[in-house]
Design a protein around this motif. Structure first.
Motif, PDB file in Angstrom:
ATOM      1  N   UNK A 116       0.827  -1.212   0.000  1.00  0.00           N
ATOM      2  CA  UNK A 116       0.000   0.000   0.000  1.00  0.00           C
ATOM      3  C   UNK A 116       0.861   1.261   0.000  1.00  0.00           C
ATOM      4  N   UNK A 117       1.944   1.259   0.778  1.00  0.00           N
ATOM      5  CA  UNK A 117       2.823   2.428   0.824  1.00  0.00           C
ATOM      6  C   UNK A 117       3.501   2.649  -0.517  1.00  0.00           C
ATOM      7  N   UNK A 118       3.861   1.558  -1.189  1.00  0.00           N
ATOM      8  CA  UNK A 118       4.504   1.688  -2.495  1.00  0.00           C
ATOM      9  C   UNK A 118       3.574   2.309  -3.517  1.00  0.00           C
ATOM     10  N   UNK A 119       2.299   1.965  -3.449  1.00  0.00           N
ATOM     11  CA  UNK A 119       1.323   2.532  -4.384  1.00  0.00           C
ATOM     12  C   UNK A 119       1.174   4.037  -4.147  1.00  0.00           C
ATOM     13  N   UNK A 120       1.173   4.437  -2.870  1.00  0.00           N
ATOM     14  CA  UNK A 120       0.932   5.838  -2.523  1.00  0.00           C
ATOM     15  C   UNK A 120       2.203   6.688  -2.540  1.00  0.00           C
ATOM     16  N   UNK A 121       3.340   6.096  -2.167  1.00  0.00           N
ATOM     17  CA  UNK A 121       4.549   6.909  -1.935  1.00  0.00           C
ATOM     18  C   UNK A 121       5.768   6.340  -2.635  1.00  0.00           C
ATOM     19  N   UNK A 122       5.627   5.924  -3.864  1.00  0.00           N
ATOM     20  CA  UNK A 122       6.752   5.334  -4.596  1.00  0.00           C
ATOM     21  C   UNK A 122       7.936   6.296  -4.751  1.00  0.00           C
ATOM     22  N   UNK A 123       7.734   7.598  -5.036  1.00  0.00           N
ATOM     23  CA  UNK A 123       8.893   8.498  -5.168  1.00  0.00           C
ATOM     24  C   UNK A 123       9.732   8.557  -3.893  1.00  0.00           C
ATOM     25  N   UNK A 124       9.074   8.553  -2.725  1.00  0.00           N
ATOM     26  CA  UNK A 124       9.814   8.577  -1.459  1.00  0.00           C
ATOM     27  C   UNK A 124      10.638   7.303  -1.271  1.00  0.00           C
TER      28      UNK A 124
END
Length: 466
Positions: free
Chosen positions: A85-93
């Motif tokens: 879920x974090x990768x979907x939302x915050x991939x640039x970070x």
């Protein structure tokens, strides 16, 4: 040189979020001008898999996973952990965090681990699949063997008392009972990914209950794996029904076919072969025991973790399921002596080794007592024609002595740390002496065959000049 980032995405169901996370990471990498490759571990298995070469050259790894991702292959690399879920939302970070990671410097032990991983990457075809099955089985063998040994400690040889009986039930009736099914299951998993696991486990259970032991388990694993792969590759369905293949169609067809073949065609012949092997091993006279120990010992030292070494180890480990413990003892003792012998050689004949090699000898000693034969590889690579024969002679003698004294080992790994567990090893004193003798023989042969550091340097200089 531009930095390259690798990533793995995997959600529990392996359908939507796995691929959404992969797409988000790839998009973020493209926007930042960073080369990114993403491996997806979905319901159909591994896609766009990462190679050992790519892992070695990568700056860092992003693991956006909520389930297993075979993390051990990234040992020594900087890793960023995330949920899907974090990768979907915050991939640039995540990309920025991976770029900020720094690689750690390698010492001698890291070098040995790198050599082990390099050899693992070179495994292909049936050998790779077999080793995947063996590696998955080993934790069960270790846990089961030690618990059985503890049951003897608390309840004697007849395992009397509630605690001793409970330990025997956990270790013998449960952990050991799972050895062959896990072996077969993960051979099949290596061949066909997730669709191969169920038929492999069932085939292994049939091999175990039918008396064909680890040999039948190996056959069942390969049979189930290639059947599952065949169905996976050749059954074509409309796109909206493809999701049924890995969870319904392939497991049912492959399990049914594997099961019928094991019961009606392969079970009895494999059982007869296994029974014959067990009878031969239990009826060994001293001469045959010496011969078997010599062969197993020499195999352990021949390539120090390569295919020949692993063949001897797999043979001994598989026999544990049939309560045959002597070959396992011989194999572990013979696998400990190469690095231990080299460590001893660096102590008694310092003039044969450079300062760096003497320092490496200390690490080799630690690896030796831990039963990591690969600790000898750097020495063997530097001077193979003198070192490898020395290692093989020392290990062959150790293996033969272990077989002659009738030493039995119930845990297939752990080195000297297992020896401290009561009843894990029989004939403990004689077993320890066998390891010491092999270590001394190895050290003496290396010391006699290797040339002084100064002499070797002069010879190399003369060769270059000519």
């Amino acid at each position: 040189m531009a930095k390259k980032i690798l990533a793995v995405t995997a959600c529990p169901t392996g359908i939507a979020h796995t691929y959404m996370a992969a797409e988000a990471i790839e998009k973020a990498g493209k926007e930042k001008g960073i080369e990114v490759k993403v491996e997806t571990r979905g319901s159909v298995g591994v896609e766009n898999g990462l190679t050992e070469e790519e892992i070695r050259d990568a700056h860092a790894i992003i693991l956006a996973v909520d389930t297993d991702a075979d993390e051990s292959r990234f040992e020594g690399k900087p890793v960023v952990y995330s949920t899907v879920a974090k990768a979907i939302k915050s991939a640039p970070e995540l990309i920025d965090e991976a770029l900020a990671k720094k690689a750690s410097s390698a010492d001698y032990v890291d070098q040995v681990q790198g050599l082990k991983q390099e050899r693992s990457s070179q495994r292909k075809g049936p050998y790779k699949h077999l080793m995947n099955g063996v590696s998955a089985m080993i934790p069960l063998v270790v846990a089961g063997g030690i618990l059985i040994a503890l049951s003897f400690l608390f309840g004697g040889i007849d395992v009397e008392g509630s605690l001793a009986s409970a330990l025997m039930e956990i270790g013998g009736a449960s952990a050991f009972a799972l050895m062959v099914p896990i072996l077969a299951g993960f051979i099949a998993y290596s061949i066909a990914d997730k669709p191969g696991l169920a038929p492999g486990l069932v085939g292994g259970m049939l091999a175990s209950s039918g008396g064909s032991g680890f040999l039948g388990g190996i056959v069942a694993g390969f049979l189930a794996g290639y059947l599952a792969k065949f169905f996976k590759d050749y059954i074509k369905l409309p796109k909206n029904l493809e999701g049924l293949k890995p969870i319904l169609i392939i497991p049912v067809l492959a399990t049914l076919t594997t099961g019928l073949l094991m019961i009606y065609v392969l079970g009895k012949p494999m059982g007869s072969i296994m029974t014959g092997l067990e009878n031969w091993l239990t009826g060994l006279n001293s001469g045959n025991a010496v011969f078997l120990g010599l062969i197993l010992g020499a195999m352990m030292a021949f390539d120090m973790g390569g295919p020949v070494n692993k063949a001897a180890y797999a043979f001994a480990t598989g026999l544990l399921a049939s309560n045959l413990y002597e070959p396992m003892a011989a194999v572990m003792a013979a696998g400990m002596t190469p690095p231990l012998g080299l460590w001893l050689a660096t102590l008694i004949r310092k003039n044969k080794f450079t300062k760096e090699e003497r320092d490496a000898g200390k690490a080799a000693g630690v690896l030796g007592i831990s039963f990591i034969t690969e600790g000898a590889i750097p020495f063997a690579a530097a001077d193979p024609f003198r070192v490898i024969p020395s290692l093989m002679v020392g290990s062959a003698v150790t293996g033969a002595l272990s077989m002659v004294v009738g030493a039995e080992l119930r845990a297939p790994h752990g080195g000297i740390f297992v020896l401290a567990i009561p009843n894990a090893v029989s004939s403990l004193l004689l077993y320890f002496i066998a390891i010491v003798i092999g270590t001394v023989i190895t050290a003496v042969m290396v010391s006699l065959l290797k040339k002084d550091v100064g002499t070797a340097t002069l010879e190399n200089t003369a060769k270059k000049a000519s």
